[in-house]
Scaffold this motif. Structure first.
Motif, PDB file in Angstrom:
ATOM      1  N   PRO A 154     101.525  -7.879  38.364  1.00  0.00           N
ATOM      2  CA  PRO A 154     100.345  -8.923  37.978  1.00  0.00           C
ATOM      3  C   PRO A 154      98.897  -8.502  38.683  1.00  0.00           C
ATOM      4  CG  PRO A 154     102.494 -10.005  37.781  1.00  0.00           C
ATOM      5  CD  PRO A 154     102.642  -8.863  38.617  1.00  0.00           C
ATOM      6  N   VAL A 155      99.354  -8.593  39.957  1.00  0.00           N
ATOM      7  CA  VAL A 155      97.982  -8.260  40.879  1.00  0.00           C
ATOM      8  C   VAL A 155      97.431  -7.025  40.602  1.00  0.00           C
ATOM      9  CG1 VAL A 155      97.298  -8.762  42.919  1.00  0.00           C
ATOM     10  CG2 VAL A 155      99.193  -9.852  42.562  1.00  0.00           C
ATOM     11  N   ALA A 156      98.325  -5.858  40.610  1.00  0.00           N
ATOM     12  CA  ALA A 156      97.573  -4.604  40.175  1.00  0.00           C
ATOM     13  C   ALA A 156      96.785  -4.650  38.845  1.00  0.00           C
ATOM     14  CB  ALA A 156      98.860  -3.468  40.590  1.00  0.00           C
ATOM     15  N   ASP A 157      97.620  -5.226  38.051  1.00  0.00           N
ATOM     16  CA  ASP A 157      97.076  -5.256  36.509  1.00  0.00           C
ATOM     17  C   ASP A 157      95.688  -6.084  36.593  1.00  0.00           C
ATOM     18  OD1 ASP A 157      99.463  -4.017  35.393  1.00  0.00           O
ATOM     19  OD2 ASP A 157     100.119  -5.913  34.824  1.00  0.00           O
ATOM     20  N   SER A 158      95.576  -7.070  37.555  1.00  0.00           N
ATOM     21  CA  SER A 158      94.444  -7.601  37.528  1.00  0.00           C
ATOM     22  C   SER A 158      93.102  -6.990  38.018  1.00  0.00           C
ATOM     23  CB  SER A 158      94.446  -8.984  38.157  1.00  0.00           C
ATOM     24  OG  SER A 158      94.302  -8.741  39.740  1.00  0.00           O
TER      25      SER A 158
END
Lengths: 88, 201
Positions: free
Chosen positions: A50-54
């Protein structure tokens, strides 16, 4: 570098490199297979993904051109017609 | 244009009320009109990402076109338990952009900031949802920029530059383990800053 303790030989940073698309293609494929059998790495990927997605949504907004929209939709419509005509 | 048997139910006004996940179900049945709404909702975000990574309008457009067509063709494989449609679309766009960067070697000559003003085409803030997204985008940018510079650097080179850990290690003259370690520390710290929800498994 510290490694996980469940017998997994992956570097701890491997999950981070994976979610950032920083692995070579073959290495990424191998790691994806590893994730099926390693709960620890799978959990690490699930935490960091999710951090990469953000990051993807953090860029300055620019508008796609009307030509791009039209060109994609022209292809989509013609493929849909073919598929629907074929009774798919 | 030939009308499919389901056209009656698929006016754009009706489709616009559907959630992305519902639209993707129609897309998996080859409904172009449903795909058009998905495209309307996400094409700017996908293009913004590709343009940020590639830095050239024409090539970024090619990449986004490929990504969206792949979304259309593989829509049946969309699995809602694995995340939002938006993240899925952006994931495909990111992946294709990385491929383009590695394949075409366009990295050496790109420079987004130096492009003509005519290329910048800032998106207007049209809706409340858009305003919220911008605020969230700002928070992510701050979280990235506030990391120790060495962590920001490796994350930026990997995610936006499309460089592999091996390339980054060579570029910065560091062991590969150190590069991966910085990636991990940086992402962990961002995760704390952004209060990312626990993954649903």
């Amino acid at each position: 570098m510290s490694r996980f303790e469940n017998g997994c030989e992956e570097e701890r940073g491997q999950a981070a490199a994976y979610v950032l698309s920083a692995l070579e293609q073959r290495e990424a494929e191998r790691y994806r297979e590893h994730l099926d059998g390693c709960a620890r790495c799978a959990a690490e990927v699930a935490r960091l993904q999710p951090v990469a997605d953000s990051l993807a949504t953090s860029v300055s907004p620019v508008v796609a051109s009307d030509e791009l929209r039209a060109s994609v939709m022209a292809r989509v419509r013609s493929e849909a017609e073919l598929l629907n005509a074929a009774g798919a | 244009m030939p009308r499919s048997k389901r056209d009656v139910d698929l006016s754009p006004a009706k489709l616009r009320k559907l959630a992305d996940e519902e639209l993707m179900e129609l897309v998996s049945r080859n409904e172009a009109a449903a795909f058009e709404i998905v495209l309307e909702r996400h094409i700017d975000a996908a293009f913004s990402l590709a343009y940020r990574m590639i830095g050239r309008r024409a090539l970024a457009e090619d990449v986004v076109q490929e990504a969206l067509l792949s979304l259309w063709r593989t829509g049946a494989r969309y699995d809602r338990s694995r995340g939002s449609v938006r993240n899925w679309v952006l994931g495909i766009a990111h992946h294709r952009s990385v491929d383009a960067l590695r394949r075409d070697g366009v990295r050496t000559s790109k420079d987004v900031s130096d492009e003509g003003l005519g290329e910048r085409l800032e998106a207007p803030e049209r809706t409340d949802a858009e305003a919220i997204r911008r605020e969230e985008a700002g928070e992510v940018r701050s979280a990235l920029e506030e990391l120790p510079a060495e962590q920001t650097r490796v994350i930026d080179l990997a995610y936006f530059g499309g460089f592999t850990h091996t390339e980054i290690a060579a570029m910065l003259d560091l062991p590969i383990g150190t590069v991966k370690g910085r990636m991990r520390l940086g992402l962990e710290k961002m995760r704390g800053r952004l209060s990312v929800p626990e993954a649903v498994e």
